[in-house]
Design an enzyme around this catalytic site. Sequence first.
Site, PDB file in Angstrom:
ATOM      1  N   ARG A  25      43.843  33.960  39.354  1.00 43.11           N
ATOM      2  CA  ARG A  25      43.055  33.251  40.465  1.00 43.11           C
ATOM      3  C   ARG A  25      42.469  31.680  40.165  1.00 43.11           C
ATOM      4  O   ARG A  25      41.768  31.874  38.893  1.00 43.11           O
ATOM      5  CB  ARG A  25      41.950  34.030  41.272  1.00 43.11           C
TER       6      ARG A  25
ATOM      7  N   LYS B  63      37.031  45.340  35.138  1.00 34.99           N
ATOM      8  CA  LYS B  63      38.207  44.829  35.785  1.00 34.99           C
ATOM      9  C   LYS B  63      39.530  45.468  35.139  1.00 34.99           C
ATOM     10  O   LYS B  63      39.465  45.609  34.018  1.00 34.99           O
ATOM     11  CB  LYS B  63      38.347  43.309  35.907  1.00 34.99           C
TER      12      LYS B  63
ATOM     13  N   ARG C  59      30.007  39.598  41.892  1.00 32.54           N
ATOM     14  CA  ARG C  59      29.496  40.472  40.794  1.00 32.54           C
ATOM     15  C   ARG C  59      28.140  41.483  41.153  1.00 32.54           C
ATOM     16  O   ARG C  59      27.685  41.152  42.016  1.00 32.54           O
ATOM     17  CB  ARG C  59      28.727  39.509  39.551  1.00 32.54           C
TER      18      ARG C  59
END
Length: 327
Positions: free
Chosen positions: A122, A187, A322
């Site tokens: 991204r 992630k 976050r």
Amino acid sequence: MRYFVIDCSIKLKLITFLSDGNMYSGEKLGRILGISRAAVNKHISQLKEWGLNIHSMPSQGYILLTPIQLLDSVMILSKLNNPSISIINIVDSTNQYLLERIDILQSGDTCIAEYQQAGRGRRGRQWFSPFGANLYLSMYWRLDQGPESVVGLSLVVSVILAEVLWKIGITDIRVKWPNDIYLYDRKVGGILVELIGATGDTAKIVIGIGINISMYTSNNLLINQNWINLDAAGIQINRNELAAQLINHLRYSLYQFEQQGFNAFIKRWLKLDNFINRPVKLLLANQEVYGISRGIDRQGRLLLEQANGKIKSWVSGDISLRIQQKD
């Protein structure tokens, strides 16, 4: 910019030998491949740059310390409902491969690769793509309803990916708005949706997926956030089986999205939302916004409850999510 590899045949043969986890001397490898020991050493050095964890031992040879499972086209094809797939060793990026062929593709056409020279995520970020360690997959889809019908697609793909991982036993898998997969608050995968089409036109879409399976950990400096591998869940991952299951489930579910839209996936998303009802901060271009995540709305926008108790929706774009750290 396009990237080309002139000839990687020797490197690929070296990987095939080393993938069994055994020690090979430079002399033996050179004899098999018809090259000098110095040439073997040069190729090994380049393979390390590809992210392979190869250890060199003086007077003994080379060993691949982190085993890899190579893509098996026969196995993958045997499990697919539709064989429209390109399985490639080395590519600039799987998304770019499809984008360059977009005018001849049919919905569901797929590309997977062992290694991406220029994988991207991204906002144009680099997606580190070591050889054979992870899954790099892109799929084309066409929506005749136009670009407006793409609303929520990255969230839908996140749900599809998480559900496939649930089925193979990784029940701690979660989704992160707007396009990531999380495991234990780190992630483990990402999604990049690239769209071609103006208002009123057919939407031509390339969906890129990267999943960390068993990435070599010394490459931390190339990744800009906390990450984790699927194998941290303690489950042996068959990369070929995962690829086939994901392709079949994507094709089925994207057809459902085409017919029913984003609403059919909202409850499935909320069930998997890693951040729902947790304190978070949004990182925008020039500010940070704090609040409590309250899920998503019917347009796939993030709902954030702020200090005044009001809930505001946020669209995708230059926004990152976050966990808000405690003082």
